[in-house]
Write a protein that holds these residues in place. Structure first.
Motif, PDB file in Angstrom:
ATOM      1  N   ALA A 117     -78.761  32.692 -58.397  1.00 30.42           N
ATOM      2  CA  ALA A 117     -78.753  33.576 -59.399  1.00 30.42           C
ATOM      3  C   ALA A 117     -79.086  35.234 -58.727  1.00 30.42           C
ATOM      4  N   GLU A 118     -79.596  35.046 -57.579  1.00 26.91           N
ATOM      5  CA  GLU A 118     -80.070  36.338 -56.729  1.00 26.91           C
ATOM      6  C   GLU A 118     -78.622  36.704 -56.040  1.00 26.91           C
ATOM      7  N   GLU A 119     -77.838  35.596 -55.618  1.00 28.69           N
ATOM      8  CA  GLU A 119     -76.636  36.122 -55.006  1.00 28.69           C
ATOM      9  C   GLU A 119     -75.773  36.528 -56.160  1.00 28.69           C
ATOM     10  N   TYR A 120     -75.692  36.068 -57.145  1.00 29.25           N
ATOM     11  CA  TYR A 120     -74.577  36.525 -58.154  1.00 29.25           C
ATOM     12  C   TYR A 120     -75.014  37.963 -58.567  1.00 29.25           C
ATOM     13  N   ALA A 121     -76.419  38.406 -58.570  1.00 30.55           N
ATOM     14  CA  ALA A 121     -76.579  39.792 -58.819  1.00 30.55           C
ATOM     15  C   ALA A 121     -76.403  40.765 -57.375  1.00 30.55           C
ATOM     16  N   GLU A 122     -76.675  40.479 -56.266  1.00 32.32           N
ATOM     17  CA  GLU A 122     -76.210  41.065 -55.020  1.00 32.32           C
ATOM     18  C   GLU A 122     -74.950  41.141 -54.296  1.00 32.32           C
ATOM     19  N   ASN A 123     -74.246  40.041 -54.720  1.00 33.70           N
ATOM     20  CA  ASN A 123     -72.908  39.674 -53.762  1.00 33.70           C
ATOM     21  C   ASN A 123     -71.794  39.656 -55.084  1.00 33.70           C
ATOM     22  N   ALA A 124     -70.916  40.854 -54.651  1.00 31.69           N
ATOM     23  CA  ALA A 124     -69.954  40.984 -55.679  1.00 31.69           C
ATOM     24  C   ALA A 124     -68.707  39.649 -55.666  1.00 31.69           C
ATOM     25  N   ALA A 125     -69.026  38.882 -54.533  1.00 29.85           N
ATOM     26  CA  ALA A 125     -67.887  37.910 -54.360  1.00 29.85           C
ATOM     27  C   ALA A 125     -68.547  36.765 -55.301  1.00 29.85           C
ATOM     28  N   ALA A 126     -69.798  36.528 -55.434  1.00 34.31           N
ATOM     29  CA  ALA A 126     -70.347  35.599 -56.353  1.00 34.31           C
ATOM     30  C   ALA A 126     -69.952  36.059 -57.777  1.00 34.31           C
ATOM     31  N   ARG A 127     -69.549  37.253 -58.134  1.00 31.97           N
ATOM     32  CA  ARG A 127     -69.282  37.462 -59.513  1.00 31.97           C
ATOM     33  C   ARG A 127     -67.779  37.662 -59.673  1.00 31.97           C
ATOM     34  N   SER A 128     -67.054  37.110 -58.660  1.00 27.92           N
ATOM     35  CA  SER A 128     -65.541  36.878 -58.751  1.00 27.92           C
ATOM     36  C   SER A 128     -65.078  36.311 -59.910  1.00 27.92           C
ATOM     37  N   PHE A 177     -60.458  22.109 -64.237  1.00 29.33           N
ATOM     38  CA  PHE A 177     -61.935  21.782 -64.615  1.00 29.33           C
ATOM     39  C   PHE A 177     -62.668  22.901 -65.427  1.00 29.33           C
ATOM     40  N   HIS A 178     -63.110  22.386 -66.537  1.00 30.14           N
ATOM     41  CA  HIS A 178     -63.763  23.341 -67.592  1.00 30.14           C
ATOM     42  C   HIS A 178     -65.248  22.875 -67.650  1.00 30.14           C
ATOM     43  N   ILE A 179     -66.143  23.987 -67.037  1.00 34.00           N
ATOM     44  CA  ILE A 179     -67.518  23.697 -66.980  1.00 34.00           C
ATOM     45  C   ILE A 179     -68.238  24.546 -67.894  1.00 34.00           C
ATOM     46  N   VAL A 180     -68.824  24.038 -68.993  1.00 31.60           N
ATOM     47  CA  VAL A 180     -69.525  24.730 -69.840  1.00 31.60           C
ATOM     48  C   VAL A 180     -71.128  24.835 -69.832  1.00 31.60           C
ATOM     49  N   THR A 181     -71.681  25.767 -69.443  1.00 31.64           N
ATOM     50  CA  THR A 181     -73.279  25.844 -69.345  1.00 31.64           C
ATOM     51  C   THR A 181     -73.896  26.618 -70.220  1.00 31.64           C
ATOM     52  N   ASP A 182     -75.128  26.680 -69.967  1.00 33.67           N
ATOM     53  CA  ASP A 182     -75.990  27.631 -71.204  1.00 33.67           C
ATOM     54  C   ASP A 182     -76.254  28.992 -70.690  1.00 33.67           C
ATOM     55  N   LYS A 183     -76.822  29.835 -71.162  1.00 32.63           N
ATOM     56  CA  LYS A 183     -76.760  31.417 -70.699  1.00 32.63           C
ATOM     57  C   LYS A 183     -77.745  31.485 -69.429  1.00 32.63           C
ATOM     58  N   LYS A 184     -78.888  30.585 -69.430  1.00 36.50           N
ATOM     59  CA  LYS A 184     -79.626  30.712 -68.278  1.00 36.50           C
ATOM     60  C   LYS A 184     -79.249  30.375 -66.923  1.00 36.50           C
ATOM     61  N   THR A 185     -78.247  29.261 -67.059  1.00 40.29           N
ATOM     62  CA  THR A 185     -77.824  28.535 -66.010  1.00 40.29           C
ATOM     63  C   THR A 185     -76.365  29.434 -65.536  1.00 40.29           C
ATOM     64  N   TYR A 186     -75.920  30.284 -66.395  1.00 40.80           N
ATOM     65  CA  TYR A 186     -74.428  30.599 -66.259  1.00 40.80           C
ATOM     66  C   TYR A 186     -74.341  31.370 -64.946  1.00 40.80           C
ATOM     67  N   THR A 187     -75.112  32.376 -64.599  1.00 37.45           N
ATOM     68  CA  THR A 187     -75.004  33.152 -63.109  1.00 37.45           C
ATOM     69  C   THR A 187     -74.976  32.189 -62.116  1.00 37.45           C
ATOM     70  N   ALA A 188     -75.818  31.214 -61.918  1.00 37.30           N
ATOM     71  CA  ALA A 188     -76.280  30.459 -60.924  1.00 37.30           C
ATOM     72  C   ALA A 188     -75.014  29.522 -60.708  1.00 37.30           C
ATOM     73  N   MET A 189     -74.300  28.999 -61.886  1.00 37.12           N
ATOM     74  CA  MET A 189     -73.176  28.245 -61.837  1.00 37.12           C
ATOM     75  C   MET A 189     -71.822  29.047 -61.469  1.00 37.12           C
TER      76      MET A 189
END
Length: 546
Positions: A194-205, A253-265
Motif C-alpha cells: 500500500a505504501e508502494e502504491y502511494a509512492e511509486n507511480a509504477a505500482a499504480r500503472s 486473470f480477473h482478480i476481484v478484491t475489496d476496497k481495503k486490499t485493492y491498492t496492495a493487490m
C-alpha cells in the motif's frame, strides 16, 4: 481272657475279669499285693465317664482355638479384596485358591459396576482420587473392598474420558479460531505494498496494459476468475496456473478484491508483472451495479452473518465443550463465514456480464496441471462443472454428503433433498455464464436464505456451499475427480495418498488450515509454498514463510 461290659444307658463302668486262677506266685492284673489263690472272685475297677470326657474337651478346645485364629486371619485377609468376607469364608476354609477367589470377586464387582449404570458412579464421584497412586493409597488406608475399588476405578475412567473429550473439543475449537489470524508477514506485505502504491507511480500503472484490454472480454481466451483479499494467496494461484499451462499466453486473470486490499493487490501485480498472461485487478468499489443487485448483495451477506452469529451464540450457551460430529459443525468459526468475497460467487454473472465461460479458482488453491481443456469441456447444457469427490472413488465422499451439510430433522429439508447424496466441490469450477443467465439460480439461492432465516437458522450448517447445493440443483455437470483434490485444510487429509496429491490438477486447501498459516501440516504446505517467490524484495522484508 478279657471282657468288656457296656450297659444299655451307655458306658457306666468297665469290668476287667480273668478266668484263670493266679497260681505260681504271679499277681493277677489289678490285684493288690499279697492277694493270691485259686478261686478268688473276679476283681473289678470302675472308670468314670468324666475321666474320658476331660481329654476330649481339652482336644476340642485346642482345635477350636486354632480354628478361631484361622477364621480371624482369613476374615482380615479377605477384607482387603473380598466384597463379602463372610461369603469368602467357606471358600477359603475348604481349600479355595486365593487367585481363583480374587478373580471371581473381581469379575463379580466389575459386572455389578457395569450394570449399575451411573448410580454407583455418582456416589463414588464425590471424592475421587486424582491419580492411580492416590487410588492405591485410598484403598489401603481405608480398608475398602474390591467392590469399592471397581466403582471408584470406573468413576475415575469415566471422568478421564470426559476430560479427554472436552480437551479434544476445546483444542479443535482453538485450532479453528487460529484460522482467524493474519500472519504478521502477510499483514506486513499488505502495508508495504500500500505504501508502494502511494509512492511509486509504477505500482499504480494500468492493469492490464492498454494493448491487452480487449482480451478481457474476448471469448477466445481462457478466463480465470479469482475473488480474494489475500495478496500472497492470489500470487500463488496466478503463478502456479501460468507455470502449469501449455499456452499461458491465452490466459486472462480477473482478480476481484475489496476496497481495503485493492491498492496492495494492484501494486503487487503492477510491480511484479505477469509473463505471457493478461491480468486485471478490480475493487468492489469500482463496480456500478443496479440498485436491485446492491440490495440483493447486502441482504445476502446480512443473512449469512446472522447465520454465523446464531451458531456462535449457540456454541457459547453450550459452554464450548459440546460434542461435534464433524469439523463442518465449526464452519461458523472461519473468516470465510462472514466474508463478502466468499459469498459473492453467486453473483459471478453480474460481476462479469461480458464473459461467457470461466474457470473459477479459490484463493486457497494451487494449480499443478494444464487447465486448458476445461474451457473446451462440454457441460451438456449445465451451468457448472464440478468434481464430487477426489480421493476414494465413485460415490465416495466422506464428510461431504448432504447429511453433513443439512439438518434433515426439518421437514422442508427431508422432503426436498436426498440424505445420502454427495455434495459437489466448490473451489475449482467451470461456469457457463450464458446458461446461468437463463436460469433462476441466484433467485433460488436468495429464496432459501430467507427460508433459513425464517426457520431460526436451523436448515443447514453455516457456509456458502449448502444454499448453493440447493440453488444449483439440476444444473451441475460431473467432471473427473482428478481435476479437484479438496480438503487439504482438514486433518483428515492424511487419508489422501501422495500419488493422488501429485496427480491432482488443482489441490485445494479447503478447511481451516490454510497454507499460509502455521497450523497446516508442513508436508502439505510445501505444495503451496514452493510457488512463493522468496527472492522478491517485499517477501524478504516481511519475513514471509520464515
Amino acid at each position: 481272657m478279657m471282657k468288656f461290659y457296656i450297659s444299655a444307658t451307655g458306658i457306666k463302668k468297665l469290668t476287667i475279669s480273668s478266668s484263670a486262677a493266679v497260681s505260681s506266685g504271679r499277681g493277677g492284673v489289678g490285684l493288690p499285693v499279697g492277694m493270691k489263690g485259686k478261686g478268688l472272685p473276679p476283681v473289678t475297677r470302675r472308670i468314670s465317664h468324666r475321666t474320658l470326657l476331660l481329654p476330649a474337651v481339652l482336644v476340642l478346645g485346642l482345635l477350636l482355638t486354632l480354628l478361631f485364629f484361622r477364621i480371624t486371619f482369613i476374615m482380615l485377609e479377605s477384607a482387603a479384596f473380598c466384597s463379602s468376607p463372610i461369603g469368602c469364608l467357606g471358600w477359603r476354609i475348604f481349600g479355595g485358591s486365593d487367585s481363583t477367589l480374587l478373580r471371581e470377586e473381581l469379575m463379580r464387582a466389575l459386572l455389578e459396576a457395569t450394570n449399575d449404570g451411573n448410580n454407583g458412579i455418582e456416589r463414588s464421584s464425590t471424592s475421587l482420587p486424582s491419580s492411580f497412586n492416590d487410588l492405591v493409597k485410598d484403598m489401603t488406608s481405608n480398608g475398602q473392598d474390591i467392590k469399592a475399588f471397581a466403582f471408584k476405578t470406573k468413576a475415575m475412567i469415566m471422568k478421564m474420558e470426559q476430560m479427554v473429550e472436552s480437551a479434544r473439543q476445546s483444542e479443535s475449537i482453538f485450532w479453528h479460531l487460529a484460522s482467524h489470524g493474519v500472519p504478521k508477514g502477510i499483514h506486513c506485505l499488505s502495508l508495504k505494498l500500500a505504501e508502494e502504491y502511494a509512492e511509486n507511480a509504477a505500482a499504480r500503472s494500468r492493469l492490464p496494459s492498454p494493448q491487452y484490454v480487449s482480451h478481457l472480454i474476448d471469448p477466445s481466451f481462457h478466463h480465470v476468475v479469482l475473488l480474494t483479499d489475500n495478496v500472497l494467496a492470489a500470487s500463488v494461484v496466478v503463478s502456479s496456473t501460468i507455470k502449469s499451462s501449455s499456452i499461458p499466453e491465452r490466459l486472462v486473470f480477473h482478480i476481484v478484491t475489496d476496497k481495503k486490499t485493492y491498492t496492495a493487490m494492484h501494486a503487487w501485480f503492477a510491480v511484479n508483472s505477469v509473463d505471457s498472461a493478461v491480468l486485471e485487478v478490480r475493487g468492489l468499489h469500482q463496480y456500478d451495479w443496479s440498485h436491485e443487485v446492491n440490495i440483493g448483495i447486502k441482504e445476502m451477506i446480512d443473512i449469512h452473518r446472522l447465520i454465523c452469529s446464531h451458531k456462535l451464540d449457540s456454541m457459547k450457551r453450550e459452554n464450548i465443550p459440546n460434542k461435534y460430529e464433524h469439523e463442518k459443525d465449526l464452519q461458523h468459526l472461519r473468516p470465510s463465514c462472514t466474508s463478502l468475497l466468499n459469498h459473492l460467487r453467486i453473483y459471478i454473472p453480474e460481476l462479469f456480464p461480458d464473459l461467457n465461460k470461466i474457470v473459477f479458482l479459490g484463493d486457497d488453491t494451487v494449480v499443478q496441471r494444464d487447465l486448458s481443456s476445461l474451457w473446451e469441456l462440454d457441460l451438456n447444457g449445465k451451468v457448472v462443472g464440478a468434481a464430487f469427490d477426489s480421493s476414494c472413488g465413485d460415490d465416495c465422499c466422506p464428510g461431504r454428503k448432504y447429511k453433513d451439510y443439512f439438518n434433515f430433522t426439518c421437514p422442508i429439508i427431508s422432503s426436498k433433498l436426498d440424505y445420502d447424496r454427495c455434495g459437489w466441490l466448490y473451489g475449482m469450477n467451470v461456469f457457463d455464464l450464458q446458461a446461468w443467465r437463463k436460469t433462476n439460480i441466484t433467485a433460488t439461492y436468495h429464496h432459501w436464505l430467507k427460508l433459513n432465516l425464517n426457520s431460526g437458522f436451523e436448515l443447514w450448517n453455516p457456509g456458502a456451499l449448502p444454499p448453493s447445493l440447493i440453488a444449483f440443483e439440476g444444473h451441475v455437470h460431473r467432471i473427473d475427480p482428478s481435476w479437484h483434490i479438496a480438503g487439504l485444510g482438514y486433518r483428515s487429509i492424511i487419508n489422501v495418498t501422495q500419488s493422488v496429491l501429485e496427480d491432482g490438477a488443482v489441490v485445494h486447501f479447503s478447511g481451516p488450515a490454510k497454507p499460509w498459516l502455521e497450523i497446516g501440516a508442513p508436508e502439505i504446505r510445501s505444495l503451496w509454498s514452493r510457488h512463493v517467490n522468496m527472492s522478491n524484495e517485499f517477501i524478504r522484508k516481511c519475513g514471509i514463510m520464515e
